[in-house]
Design a protein around this motif. Structure first.
Motif, mmCIF file in Angstrom:
data_model
loop_
_atom_site.group_PDB
_atom_site.id
_atom_site.type_symbol
_atom_site.label_atom_id
_atom_site.label_comp_id
_atom_site.label_asym_id
_atom_site.label_seq_id
_atom_site.Cartn_x
_atom_site.Cartn_y
_atom_site.Cartn_z
ATOM 1 N N ILE A 1 5.867 -7.671 2.460
ATOM 2 C CA ILE A 1 5.343 -8.639 1.494
ATOM 3 C C ILE A 1 4.178 -8.030 0.711
ATOM 4 O O ILE A 1 4.079 -8.206 -0.505
ATOM 5 C CB ILE A 1 4.954 -9.951 2.193
ATOM 6 C CG1 ILE A 1 6.233 -10.679 2.621
ATOM 7 C CG2 ILE A 1 4.102 -10.831 1.298
ATOM 8 C CD1 ILE A 1 6.018 -11.906 3.457
ATOM 9 N N THR A 2 3.303 -7.299 1.389
ATOM 10 C CA THR A 2 2.184 -6.642 0.703
ATOM 11 C C THR A 2 2.695 -5.628 -0.317
ATOM 12 O O THR A 2 2.240 -5.599 -1.467
ATOM 13 C CB THR A 2 1.252 -5.952 1.718
ATOM 14 O OG1 THR A 2 0.746 -6.929 2.630
ATOM 15 C CG2 THR A 2 0.095 -5.264 1.025
ATOM 16 N N SER A 3 3.653 -4.822 0.076
ATOM 17 C CA SER A 3 4.196 -3.795 -0.823
ATOM 18 C C SER A 3 4.933 -4.399 -2.008
ATOM 19 O O SER A 3 4.736 -3.983 -3.150
ATOM 20 C CB SER A 3 5.144 -2.858 -0.063
ATOM 21 O OG SER A 3 4.439 -2.144 0.906
ATOM 22 N N SER A 4 5.785 -5.402 -1.751
ATOM 23 C CA SER A 4 6.537 -6.002 -2.858
ATOM 24 C C SER A 4 5.592 -6.728 -3.814
ATOM 25 O O SER A 4 5.749 -6.640 -5.034
ATOM 26 C CB SER A 4 7.634 -6.931 -2.345
ATOM 27 O OG SER A 4 7.093 -8.060 -1.696
ATOM 28 N N GLY A 5 4.600 -7.421 -3.280
ATOM 29 C CA GLY A 5 3.618 -8.095 -4.126
ATOM 30 C C GLY A 5 2.819 -7.110 -4.960
ATOM 31 O O GLY A 5 2.594 -7.324 -6.160
ATOM 32 N N SER A 6 2.410 -6.012 -4.357
ATOM 33 C CA SER A 6 1.652 -4.979 -5.082
ATOM 34 C C SER A 6 2.478 -4.360 -6.196
ATOM 35 O O SER A 6 1.975 -4.137 -7.303
ATOM 36 C CB SER A 6 1.187 -3.887 -4.118
ATOM 37 O OG SER A 6 0.261 -4.401 -3.205
ATOM 38 N N ASN A 7 3.740 -4.084 -5.907
ATOM 39 C CA ASN A 7 4.614 -3.498 -6.931
ATOM 40 C C ASN A 7 4.793 -4.447 -8.116
ATOM 41 O O ASN A 7 4.747 -4.022 -9.277
ATOM 42 C CB ASN A 7 5.973 -3.129 -6.329
ATOM 43 C CG ASN A 7 5.882 -1.948 -5.388
ATOM 44 O OD1 ASN A 7 4.942 -1.159 -5.447
ATOM 45 N ND2 ASN A 7 6.847 -1.838 -4.487
ATOM 46 N N TYR A 8 5.004 -5.719 -7.839
ATOM 47 C CA TYR A 8 5.154 -6.716 -8.896
ATOM 48 C C TYR A 8 3.872 -6.806 -9.732
ATOM 49 O O TYR A 8 3.916 -6.832 -10.967
ATOM 50 C CB TYR A 8 5.499 -8.070 -8.268
ATOM 51 C CG TYR A 8 5.695 -9.191 -9.257
ATOM 52 C CD1 TYR A 8 6.779 -9.209 -10.138
ATOM 53 C CD2 TYR A 8 4.821 -10.266 -9.292
ATOM 54 C CE1 TYR A 8 6.968 -10.253 -11.034
ATOM 55 C CE2 TYR A 8 5.005 -11.326 -10.174
ATOM 56 C CZ TYR A 8 6.081 -11.311 -11.046
ATOM 57 O OH TYR A 8 6.262 -12.354 -11.928
ATOM 58 N N LEU A 9 2.727 -6.821 -9.065
ATOM 59 C CA LEU A 9 1.442 -6.883 -9.776
ATOM 60 C C LEU A 9 1.205 -5.629 -10.619
ATOM 61 O O LEU A 9 0.664 -5.718 -11.722
ATOM 62 C CB LEU A 9 0.296 -7.087 -8.785
ATOM 63 C CG LEU A 9 0.248 -8.477 -8.158
ATOM 64 C CD1 LEU A 9 -0.675 -8.501 -6.953
ATOM 65 C CD2 LEU A 9 -0.174 -9.519 -9.195
ATOM 66 N N ARG A 10 1.610 -4.478 -10.123
ATOM 67 C CA ARG A 10 1.471 -3.233 -10.912
ATOM 68 C C ARG A 10 2.272 -3.319 -12.213
ATOM 69 O O ARG A 10 1.811 -2.900 -13.260
ATOM 70 C CB ARG A 10 1.923 -2.026 -10.095
ATOM 71 C CG ARG A 10 0.894 -1.543 -9.131
ATOM 72 C CD ARG A 10 1.290 -0.218 -8.459
ATOM 73 N NE ARG A 10 0.311 0.069 -7.439
ATOM 74 C CZ ARG A 10 0.441 -0.256 -6.154
ATOM 75 N NH1 ARG A 10 1.554 -0.832 -5.722
ATOM 76 N NH2 ARG A 10 -0.520 0.023 -5.295
ATOM 77 N N GLU A 11 3.486 -3.857 -12.116
ATOM 78 C CA GLU A 11 4.314 -4.031 -13.318
ATOM 79 C C GLU A 11 3.646 -4.979 -14.311
ATOM 80 O O GLU A 11 3.564 -4.686 -15.494
ATOM 81 C CB GLU A 11 5.682 -4.620 -12.944
ATOM 82 C CG GLU A 11 6.619 -3.694 -12.228
ATOM 83 C CD GLU A 11 7.876 -4.432 -11.768
ATOM 84 O OE1 GLU A 11 8.249 -5.462 -12.387
ATOM 85 O OE2 GLU A 11 8.488 -3.982 -10.780
#
Length: 181
Positions: free
Chosen positions: A46-56
Motif C-alpha cells: 500500500i505504501t509503494s502503490s500510494g507513493s507511485n501514484y503520488l509521484r505521477e
C-alpha cells in the motif's frame, strides 16, 4: 510505561553515527526512542502503490519520500510517505524540516492508535499542514489539516471517492487508485 530518559536530536544522531541503533527499528518521537514493528507485505504494498501514484500526480510539484526520516524540534520520525518541497538537493545534508513538508502519510496496520494519537499530536504541534492516516484494517483514510496547538482543527474520514491535498487544491486524487486495498 515510564520513560527513563529523554533523548535530544544530538543524542539520537550520536547513537546512529556510533552504530548503537544499527540493528534496531526505532524512531525518535518527543525525545523518546520508539520501537517500530516490522512491516507486513500489505503495508509495504500500500505504501509503494500510494507513493507511485503520488509521484505521477505531483511530478515537478513535490518530492515523494518513502519511510525516510524528517527532522522536527525533538523528534525524527520516519513517516511512510512524506510529500515535501522539491528542492531535494538540500536533503543531501539534512532531512526535511516541518516547513519543507506539504503532507505526511502513515500507513497503519498495527500502529493505528500510535499514529492517531502520539504522532498526530507531534505533527500538529510542529505545524505540519496536513496529515493522513491510512487504516489498512478498516480501509479508511483519516485526514487532518489546519494544525493548532497539538491537534488539527479539521478532520474527516473517507473510504472512497476523491481527495485533495490542501497545498495542491487543483489536484484531485482518486482514493481507490491512491491506496489499492
Amino acid at each position: 510505561m515510564k520513560t527513563l530518559m529523554k533523548w535530544s536530536l544530538e543524542d539520537y544522531h550520536n547513537l546512529i553515527n556510533n552504530g548503537v541503533l544499527a540493528d534496531k527499528n526505532v524512531e525518535l518521537l518527543e525525545g523518546e526512542l520508539i520501537e517500530m514493528p516490522p512491516e507486513s507485505p500489505l503495508h509495504t504494498y500500500i505504501t509503494s502503490s500510494g507513493s507511485n501514484y503520488l509521484r505521477e500526480k505531483l511530478k515537478g510539484l513535490a518530492f515523494i519520500r518513502e519511510a525516510h526520516p524528517i527532522t522536527l524540534s525533538n523528534s525524527e520520525p520516519e513517516p511512510d510517505i512524506a510529500i515535501v518541497k522539491p528542492h531535494s538537493h538540500n536533503y543531501k545534508n539534512r532531512h526535511p524540516f516541518a516547513d519543507d513538508i506539504f503532507l505526511l502519510i502513515e500507513v497503519s496496520n498495527k500502529t493505528l492508535s500510535y499514529d492517531l494519537n502520539e504522532k498526530k499530536k507531534t505533527y500538529a504541534k510542529e505545524g505540519i499542514k496536513e496529515y493522513w492516516v491510512v487504516d489498512i484494517n478498516s480501509r479508511q483514510i483519516h485526514v487532518f489539516f489546519n494544525p493548532e496547538s497539538d491537534n488539527y482543527l479539521v478532520n474527516k474520514t473517507l473510504s472512497k471517492g476523491t481527495l485533495k491535498i490542501q497545498s495542491f487544491p487543483d489536484l484531485e486524487l482518486v482514493i481507490e487508485q491512491l491506496f489499492v486495498w
